[in-house]
Design a protein around this motif. Structure first.
Motif, PDB file in Angstrom:
ATOM      1  N   GLY A   1      83.018  33.848  70.632  1.00  0.00           N
ATOM      2  CA  GLY A   1      82.982  33.264  69.371  1.00  0.00           C
ATOM      3  C   GLY A   1      83.996  33.112  68.454  1.00  0.00           C
ATOM      4  O   GLY A   1      85.028  33.939  68.611  1.00  0.00           O
ATOM      5  N   TRP A   2      84.399  32.202  67.738  1.00  0.00           N
ATOM      6  CA  TRP A   2      85.561  32.127  66.948  1.00  0.00           C
ATOM      7  C   TRP A   2      85.958  33.086  65.871  1.00  0.00           C
ATOM      8  O   TRP A   2      87.118  33.514  65.807  1.00  0.00           O
ATOM      9  N   PHE A   3      84.929  33.930  65.574  1.00  0.00           N
ATOM     10  CA  PHE A   3      84.749  35.167  64.772  1.00  0.00           C
ATOM     11  C   PHE A   3      85.363  36.381  65.676  1.00  0.00           C
ATOM     12  O   PHE A   3      85.545  37.241  65.264  1.00  0.00           O
TER      13      PHE A   3
ATOM     14  N   MET B   1      68.333  35.940  50.653  1.00  0.00           N
ATOM     15  CA  MET B   1      68.120  34.714  51.516  1.00  0.00           C
ATOM     16  C   MET B   1      69.076  34.747  52.633  1.00  0.00           C
ATOM     17  O   MET B   1      68.423  34.402  53.511  1.00  0.00           O
ATOM     18  N   ASP B   2      70.169  35.009  52.628  1.00  0.00           N
ATOM     19  CA  ASP B   2      70.919  35.125  53.566  1.00  0.00           C
ATOM     20  C   ASP B   2      70.616  35.884  54.708  1.00  0.00           C
ATOM     21  O   ASP B   2      70.891  35.454  55.939  1.00  0.00           O
ATOM     22  N   THR B   3      69.756  37.072  54.674  1.00  0.00           N
ATOM     23  CA  THR B   3      69.500  37.978  55.550  1.00  0.00           C
ATOM     24  C   THR B   3      68.598  37.303  56.551  1.00  0.00           C
ATOM     25  O   THR B   3      68.325  37.619  57.619  1.00  0.00           O
TER      26      THR B   3
ATOM     27  N   GLN C   1      68.892  33.590  56.895  1.00  0.00           N
ATOM     28  CA  GLN C   1      69.513  32.293  57.042  1.00  0.00           C
ATOM     29  C   GLN C   1      70.710  32.720  57.984  1.00  0.00           C
ATOM     30  O   GLN C   1      70.902  32.033  58.872  1.00  0.00           O
ATOM     31  N   THR C   2      71.454  33.983  57.833  1.00  0.00           N
ATOM     32  CA  THR C   2      72.610  34.193  58.573  1.00  0.00           C
ATOM     33  C   THR C   2      72.372  34.158  60.287  1.00  0.00           C
ATOM     34  O   THR C   2      71.401  34.676  60.413  1.00  0.00           O
ATOM     35  N   ASP C   3      73.534  33.753  60.742  1.00  0.00           N
ATOM     36  CA  ASP C   3      73.436  33.620  62.214  1.00  0.00           C
ATOM     37  C   ASP C   3      72.364  32.886  62.685  1.00  0.00           C
ATOM     38  O   ASP C   3      71.863  32.907  63.716  1.00  0.00           O
TER      39      ASP C   3
ATOM     40  N   ALA D   1      74.478  24.209  60.151  1.00  0.00           N
ATOM     41  CA  ALA D   1      74.199  23.075  59.347  1.00  0.00           C
ATOM     42  C   ALA D   1      75.153  23.097  58.158  1.00  0.00           C
ATOM     43  O   ALA D   1      76.191  22.294  57.799  1.00  0.00           O
ATOM     44  N   HIS D   2      75.156  24.263  57.605  1.00  0.00           N
ATOM     45  CA  HIS D   2      76.085  24.113  56.151  1.00  0.00           C
ATOM     46  C   HIS D   2      77.660  23.963  56.465  1.00  0.00           C
ATOM     47  O   HIS D   2      78.083  23.328  55.859  1.00  0.00           O
ATOM     48  N   PHE D   3      77.917  24.584  57.622  1.00  0.00           N
ATOM     49  CA  PHE D   3      79.311  24.725  57.484  1.00  0.00           C
ATOM     50  C   PHE D   3      79.830  23.263  58.192  1.00  0.00           C
ATOM     51  O   PHE D   3      80.957  22.890  58.358  1.00  0.00           O
TER      52      PHE D   3
HETATM   53  C1  HEM Z   1      79.877  25.804  47.160  1.00  0.00           C
HETATM   54  C2  HEM Z   1      80.634  26.511  47.898  1.00  0.00           C
HETATM   55  C3  HEM Z   1      80.456  27.332  49.263  1.00  0.00           C
HETATM   56  C4  HEM Z   1      79.484  28.263  49.255  1.00  0.00           C
HETATM   57  C5  HEM Z   1      78.735  29.108  48.016  1.00  0.00           C
HETATM   58  C6  HEM Z   1      79.557  28.806  50.464  1.00  0.00           C
HETATM   59  C7  HEM Z   1      78.814  30.019  50.882  1.00  0.00           C
HETATM   60  C8  HEM Z   1      78.786  30.375  52.309  1.00  0.00           C
HETATM   61  C9  HEM Z   1      78.142  31.744  52.790  1.00  0.00           C
HETATM   62  C10 HEM Z   1      77.551  32.441  51.754  1.00  0.00           C
HETATM   63  C11 HEM Z   1      78.239  31.784  54.220  1.00  0.00           C
HETATM   64  C12 HEM Z   1      78.133  32.907  54.944  1.00  0.00           C
HETATM   65  C13 HEM Z   1      76.855  32.639  55.571  1.00  0.00           C
HETATM   66  C14 HEM Z   1      76.299  33.311  56.779  1.00  0.00           C
HETATM   67  O1  HEM Z   1      77.432  33.534  57.582  1.00  0.00           O
HETATM   68  O2  HEM Z   1      75.297  33.903  56.627  1.00  0.00           O
HETATM   69  C15 HEM Z   1      79.101  30.620  54.535  1.00  0.00           C
HETATM   70  C16 HEM Z   1      79.482  30.249  55.706  1.00  0.00           C
HETATM   71  C17 HEM Z   1      80.399  29.324  56.210  1.00  0.00           C
HETATM   72  N1  HEM Z   1      80.727  28.584  55.265  1.00  0.00           N
HETATM   73 FE1  HEM Z   1      80.330  28.304  53.276  1.00  0.00          FE
HETATM   74  N2  HEM Z   1      80.276  28.186  51.301  1.00  0.00           N
HETATM   75  C18 HEM Z   1      80.772  27.237  50.307  1.00  0.00           C
HETATM   76  C19 HEM Z   1      81.859  26.131  50.914  1.00  0.00           C
HETATM   77  C20 HEM Z   1      82.268  26.035  52.085  1.00  0.00           C
HETATM   78  C21 HEM Z   1      83.348  25.356  52.550  1.00  0.00           C
HETATM   79  C22 HEM Z   1      84.142  24.216  51.536  1.00  0.00           C
HETATM   80  C23 HEM Z   1      83.635  25.516  53.919  1.00  0.00           C
HETATM   81  C24 HEM Z   1      84.780  24.736  54.537  1.00  0.00           C
HETATM   82  C25 HEM Z   1      85.220  23.914  54.397  1.00  0.00           C
HETATM   83  C26 HEM Z   1      82.851  26.396  54.208  1.00  0.00           C
HETATM   84  C27 HEM Z   1      82.833  26.985  55.436  1.00  0.00           C
HETATM   85  C28 HEM Z   1      81.698  27.993  56.092  1.00  0.00           C
HETATM   86  C29 HEM Z   1      81.927  28.432  57.304  1.00  0.00           C
HETATM   87  C30 HEM Z   1      82.557  27.766  58.632  1.00  0.00           C
HETATM   88  C31 HEM Z   1      80.954  29.422  57.263  1.00  0.00           C
HETATM   89  C32 HEM Z   1      80.338  30.034  58.896  1.00  0.00           C
HETATM   90  C33 HEM Z   1      81.546  30.963  59.247  1.00  0.00           C
HETATM   91  C34 HEM Z   1      80.759  31.290  60.708  1.00  0.00           C
HETATM   92  O3  HEM Z   1      79.883  32.247  60.532  1.00  0.00           O
HETATM   93  O4  HEM Z   1      81.125  31.092  61.641  1.00  0.00           O
HETATM   94  N3  HEM Z   1      81.836  26.907  53.102  1.00  0.00           N
HETATM   95  N4  HEM Z   1      79.444  30.144  53.263  1.00  0.00           N
END
Ligand code: HEM
Ligand SMILES: [Cu+2]
Ligand SMILES: [Cu+2]
Lengths: 705, 407
Positions: free
Chosen positions: A158-160, A395-397, A399-401, A407-409
């Motif tokens: 994984g990248w992490f 909530m993240d517990t 959603q995470t993984d 979808a988010h990232f």
């Molecule tokens: C409104 C702003 C943002 C909030 C509140 C936010 C919040 C979060 C949180 C809480 C996580 C952890 C989720 C998890 O692993 O359970 C997450 C994951 C991630 N976020 Fe965001 N985020 C925001 C904006 C961004 C932006 C701007 C980027 C990149 C351009 C980004 C990229 C990522 C990535 C790559 C992960 C996943 C990493 C991984 O587990 O491999 N997020 N974000």
């Protein structure tokens, strides 16, 4: 408001080039070619370097995209056997690392390199040879990293890359060694480049270009460089510990020997969270250039745009552990990071609203560039909102993984960062290459891409909430994941088609341009910042004469004043305020072999570390040769040193107030100060004024500007 | 149509379309049927607490989403430059900003978030409450299955050691103590609570409390190597009386096999399987009753530190008390017995062990899930003959309460 008439008239000297005299100073003389394929290997021109960053990262976009297609094909139906679990784990790891370190970051670096000097009115970056070094180190590191495919398989953690799964016990192949060493090498390139661009912004701005007159893109890029300067050391430390664990039997992450797997998690995310802003802020900057231009309005709330960027950059350091809400780090830490993360959404929201306010009341032209920027605003909003939903740790517990995070990232990184970068390509393409990309194909590209993108990643929200875990090589009938996965795969193929349309667009537009060249002119979009003052493509020396800046959106203000209602009124024809690009006596930094030589040593040392230390020997020799060659080579091609004097004296004689009062002397040096900055301490008798502020710059690079 | 009206119409249509889309999704997203891992279908107190936070947060996010999207769509239509736009005519006013407005839209979201933050903190603290007199179960993750240890009398030695299917009583707080024997895993039963990582060298606690007897699916959610994607488990919530039956049956030794095939299977088991799998009392170094030892034997893990290896294999003492095996990929019983919410699946009317599944596993475990036995990760292919497989199967199905149906 700038009144053009008050400016000193443009005076261009066209010095006669002295005859070539081949004279060898030091050990080698510097290469001369500025055209032809060979020139690309020795160039120190920030524009060529930017273009190379661009093409190389686009190539890696195709590589990473192919990996993505493999992933989606595997997951199209339950129980698919296209990829084995082992191969799947390599593919998703390589996909992630490729997209982050080999695509989004360097593509942003491409724009930063090309545009940043132009936007601040400089002739080049502060340290042109170091700039070439950054490119080569990054590119060779990236290639090195991908050769793992042929040398026993890619990284599979994984990248992490969480420890201890990344240790030799659990991942005995060399993939993770390539990950560790490859990222270390690329990190050197990024660090050098970050320092370089930071210095460039701080020291090389044109007269009158105060910080608060810099274009938003420059500002965002500047913040990114500062983030990089601080974030890269953290991942570097983590990678060195990992390398020590894997290659030399250390136990930093081995709990049974007193190490701690959490150490990696924290280090990785202390880097990793700022990293996400490193990836998004350049695109925020691009949208902040594109939206005002095509709305025919200045960016709304410039100080808020800059301030929120700084705030994001700052707060970004205090939220890393939101990636670890389920890691078990304890309720108080969870609480603190949860609250911090919720509030980082505030400056992010400000940006969205300010872009909307910029569009409000404007007269919007929907070029492809604008479509991508508006697409960014909409898609990033979705990613930002889902980000807020997992800022709530409970909530993240859930959603995470899961795919909800995927979808988010992708909404922030693809819908945000990559859309912004595509917007930038359509916007600056005519500036960079001197021809337009076809708008009709561009619109096909945009609509296919945004459709494919939403089909791919929209359903992942639902899949994730219904429990589909991330990083899974398969799923089974009866888990309820079938339908949406198939939709996502279809979407991914649509994205692939849209990329093909883009490539076809580039090729076709280029052919048309070759058959029937139509120059887009310096200012095809009626734009606002300094890079549009110079011809397209940008001449090698950027500015015939460094502009004196009196306003934010300087170029716009040279073209337009405004009436009582604040509506723009032409005060000068564009042709009259742009530069001709025909100054021939501007002295430019000489090309150099040494950055490439130095950079070539690093991957060899990498192979040595992984396979057999003897291989590191030629690498070390190259590295040391590179350093010595670099130091000993003449600061400039001796036969090209004459135009300078004329140029310089011209400035002085001319009594150009701006040039003299300019605190840094940048202008003079940038334009001409080669001898002034003989880094090796060769004092230049014919340089009347010591260039104090740029002394550091010169010291490094022999004043080659 | 005038610009304003056109923009409003388009905006209204898109609002309706978005709301319709939302409605279509919301209608089915909380349904548990056919979606065993659904995070929005709570069956336990903790999952319900999370759900109670999720709904208002999603509602607020949904409203903001609609507002922003519709506003963008409205502006795109309203302010699109007319095709006949001429420079210098109807140019937009060059507004540079509006500080009060901008301060406003900085503060308003902050206030909304501050309100939600209160709910957030409350939920967090509630989830952290381990409750009164909880039942403690130690959960250990390893590549790629989960082990459960029940220390019933608090003497630090577990009386029950089982795998894959955890059993707990309804209506009582259960604290799972999550550990790992090799890499990081994450223990997640979405119907009951959020997930928590299993990290080598640490013990993490997660609380379950469910009033709803049932079988709830789980999935490892921290990437842990080759078979991470199929590292599954179950939690069976039993009514308290049934739970007591379960405890009683699990703390009894399995009877000696009687049939000749099963006896041959037993001998094979000692020779082939017992170097990794434990059946309490079967092998010399685990004398009856119940002296399960989780100490690795001396010649065990010679090269690899034992706390980082996955040489342990599931304890099979009362194998047939489970309803699923092979990391929850294969059913152990045919028909209803595989899913019945009872203590002893063998007592479900018509219960028949799923010998086809057992044989499939013995024939080639790699065929069920990817493993790397050479690297001590998972079960090797023992290259058993079909006769051996038959005998072993006959033996395995005797591993359960004596009330088991005739094999
Ligand atoms: C409104 C702003 C943002 C909030 C509140 C936010 C919040 C979060 C949180 C809480 C996580 C952890 C989720 C998890 O692993 O359970 C997450 C994951 C991630 N976020 Fe965001 N985020 C925001 C904006 C961004 C932006 C701007 C980027 C990149 C351009 C980004 C990229 C990522 C990535 C790559 C992960 C996943 C990493 C991984 O587990 O491999 N997020 N974000
Ligand atoms: Cu983050
Ligand atoms: Cu796992």
């Amino acid at each position: 408001m700038a009144i053009t008439e008050e400016r000193p008239p443009l005076e261009l000297t066209s010095g006669d080039l002295p005859p070539l005299e081949v004279e060898t100073l030091g050990v080698f003389h510097r290469p001369r070619a500025t055209h032809g394929w060979a020139s690309w290997f020795t160039t120190v021109d920030h524009k060529k370097i930017g273009i190379m960053y661009g093409f190389a990262s686009f190539f890696f976009l195709l590589v990473g995209g192919f990996e993505a297609i493999l992933i989606r094909t595997q997951l199209a139906v339950p129980g698919n056997k296209l990829l084995s679990a082992d191969l799947y784990n390599q593919v998703f790891t390589m996909h992630g690392v490729t997209m982050v370190f080999l695509v989004v970051m360097p593509l942003a670096a491409a724009f930063a390199n090309y545009l940043l000097p132009l936007q601040i009115g400089a002739r080049d970056v502060a340290f042109p040879r170091m700039n070439a070094l950054s490119l080569w180190v990054w590119l060779l590191g990236a290639i090195f990293f991908n050769t793992s495919w042929f040398l026993g398989g890619g990284a599979d953690g994984g990248w992490f890359n969480y420890a201890p799964n990344s240790g030799v016990v659990f991942s005995p192949s060399h993939g993770i060694d390539f990950y560790a060493v490859g990222l270390l090498i690329m990190g050197i390139g990024s660090t050098v480049s970050a320092v370089n661009l930071t210095v460039t912004v701080l020291n090389m701005r044109a007269p009158g270009m105060t910080l608060m007159r810099m274009p938003v893109f420059t500002w965002m890029t500047f913040i990114v460089q500062v983030l990089l300067v601080f974030a890269l050391p953290v991942i570097t430390v983590a990678l060195i510990l990992l390398t020590a664990d894997r290659m030399f039997g250390a136990t930093f992450f081995d709990a049974s020997a007193g190490g701690d797997p959490f150490l990696w998690e924290h280090l990785f995310w202390i880097f990793g969270h700022p990293e996400v802003y490193i990836m998004i802020l350049p695109s925020f900057g691009i949208a902040s250039e594109v939206i005002p231009t095509f709305s025919r309005k200045p960016i709304f709330g410039y100080p808020f745009m800059v301030g929120s960027g700084i705030a994001i950059g700052f707060m970004g350091w205090g939220v890393w552990a939101h990636h670890m809400f389920a890691s078990g780090m304890g309720p108080i830490s969870v609480l603190a990071f949860s609250l911090a993360t919720m509030f980082i959404a505030v400056p992010t929201g400000v940006k969205i609203l300010n872009w909307m306010a910029t569009m409000y009341g404007g007269r919007i032209r929907f070029t492809t560039a604008m479509l991508f920027s508006v697409g960014l605003v909409a898609m990033f909003t979705i990613g930002g909102l889902s980000g807020v939903t997992h800022a709530f740790a409970p909530m993240d517990t859930q959603q995470t993984d899961t795919y909800y995070i995927v979808a988010h990232f992708h909404y922030v990184l693809f819908g945000g960062a990559l859309f912004g970068l595509f917007s930038g390509m359509y916007f600056w393409w005519p500036k960079i290459f001197g021809y337009f990309l076809n708008e009709k194909l561009g619109k096909w590209h945009f609509w296919l891409m945004i459709l494919g993108f939403n089909l791919t990643f929209g359903p992942m929200h639902i899949l994730g909430l219904q429990g589909m875990m991330r990083r899974t090589y398969t799923y089974t009938e009866g888990q309820g994941f079938n339908g949406w996965n198939l939709v996502a795969t279809i979407g991914a193929y649509l994205i692939a088609v849209s990329i093909l349309v883009f490539m076809w667009n580039v090729i076709r537009s280029y052919r048309q341009h070759r058959a029937n060249p139509v120059n887009p002119g310096p200012d095809p979009w009626d734009a606002r910042s300094l890079e549009w003052m110079v011809p397209s493509p940008t001449p090698e020396h950027n500015f015939d004469e460094v502009p004196v800046v009196e306003d934010f959106d300087e170029f716009w203000h040279r073209k337009y004043g405004h009436d009582e209602q604040g509506r723009p009124v032409r005060i000068a024809a564009t042709e009259d305020v742009v530069q001709k690009g025909d100054a021939t006596d501007v002295h430019l930094p000489s090309p150099s072999y040494w950055p490439l030589v130095l950079a070539a040593g690093l991957p060899l040392i990498g192979y040595g570390l992984i396979f057999n230390l003897w291989w590191a020997l030629p690498g070390a020799i190259l590295l040391i040769a590179g350093i010595y060659g670099w130091v000993l080579e003449p600061s400039t091609d001796p036969s090209a040193g004459h135009g300078h004097d004329d140029d310089h004296h011209h400035d002085g004689d001319d009594g150009d107030a701006a040039a003299l009062e300019e605190p840094s002397g940048d202008e003079a040096d940038t334009a001409s100060g080669d001898e002034a900055g003989e880094g090796a301490g060769v004092a230049s008798a014919d340089e009347p004024e010591p260039a104090m502020a740029s002394a550091s710059a010169d010291a490094e690079d022999g004043g080659s500007k | 149509m005038p610009r304003n009206r056109k923009a409003t119409v388009v905006a209204l249509i898109s609002t309706a379309a978005i709301l319709l889309g939302f409605w279509l999704i919301i209608r089915t997203i909380g349904q548990p049927t056919g979606k065993p891992l659904n995070t929005l279908a709570p069956f336990g107190q903790q999952a319900q607490d999370i759900q109670n936070l999720t709904i208002p947060v999603f509602a607020v996010a949904g409203v903001i989403f609609v507002l922003v999207m519709v506003a963008v769509i409205w502006m795109v239509v309203r302010f699109r430059a007319p095709d006949d736009a001429v420079e210098g005519e109807h140019e937009p006013a060059q507004t540079h900003g509006n500080t009060p407005l901008e301060i406003g839209w900085t503060i308003v979201p902050a206030v909304i978030l501050a309100v939600l933050a209160v709910l957030n903190v409350q939920t967090l603290l509630r989830l952290d409450d381990t409750g009164e007199n909880p039942l403690e179960v130690t959960v250990a993750g390893q590549q790629w299955w989960w082990e459960y240890r029940y220390d019933l009398d608090g003497d630090q030695t577990p009386e029950i050691v089982t795998a894959t299917q955890m059993v707990m009583p309804a209506g009582r707080d259960v604290t799972v103590k999550i550990q790992s024997n090799d890499v990081i895993h994450s223990f997640w039963i979405p119907s009951l609570n959020g997930k928590k990582d299993a990290v080598p060298g640490r013990t993490h606690e997660l609380v379950f409390n469910s009033d709803n007897p049932g079988i709830y699916e789980g999935q490892c959610t921290e990437f842990c190597g080759l078979s991470h994607g199929v590292m599954r488990m179950q939690v069976k919530v039993l009514p308290p009386a049934e739970y007591d039956v379960w405890i009683r049956e699990m703390t009894k030794a399995p009877a000696q096999p009687t049939s000749a095939a099963a006896s041959r299977g037993e001998a094979l088991f000692v020779g082939q399987c017992a170097r990794c799998h434990e059946v309490n009392g079967l092998t010399p170094d685990s004398t009856p009753p119940f002296t399960y030892s989780d100490e690795p034997s001396p010649d065990y893990g010679v090269e690899v530190d034992s706390s980082l290896s996955s040489k342990n294999a599931p304890n099979l003492t009362n194998f047939m008390m489970r309803q699923t095996f092979a990391g929850n990929l294969l059913a152990l019983w045919e028909g209803d017995a595989a899913t019945a919410v009872v203590a002893v699946p063998g007592q479900v009317p018509g219960a028949t062990p799923d010998k086809v599944n057992i044989k499939r596993w013995l024939r080639n475990p790699q065929d069920v899930k990817p493993m790397d036995a050479e690297n001590n990760q998972g079960m090797p292919n023992l290259n058993l003959s079909e006769d051996q497989i038959d005998d072993l199967t006959e033996y395995l199905v005797t591993l359960g309460p004596s009330t088991r149906p005739a094999a």
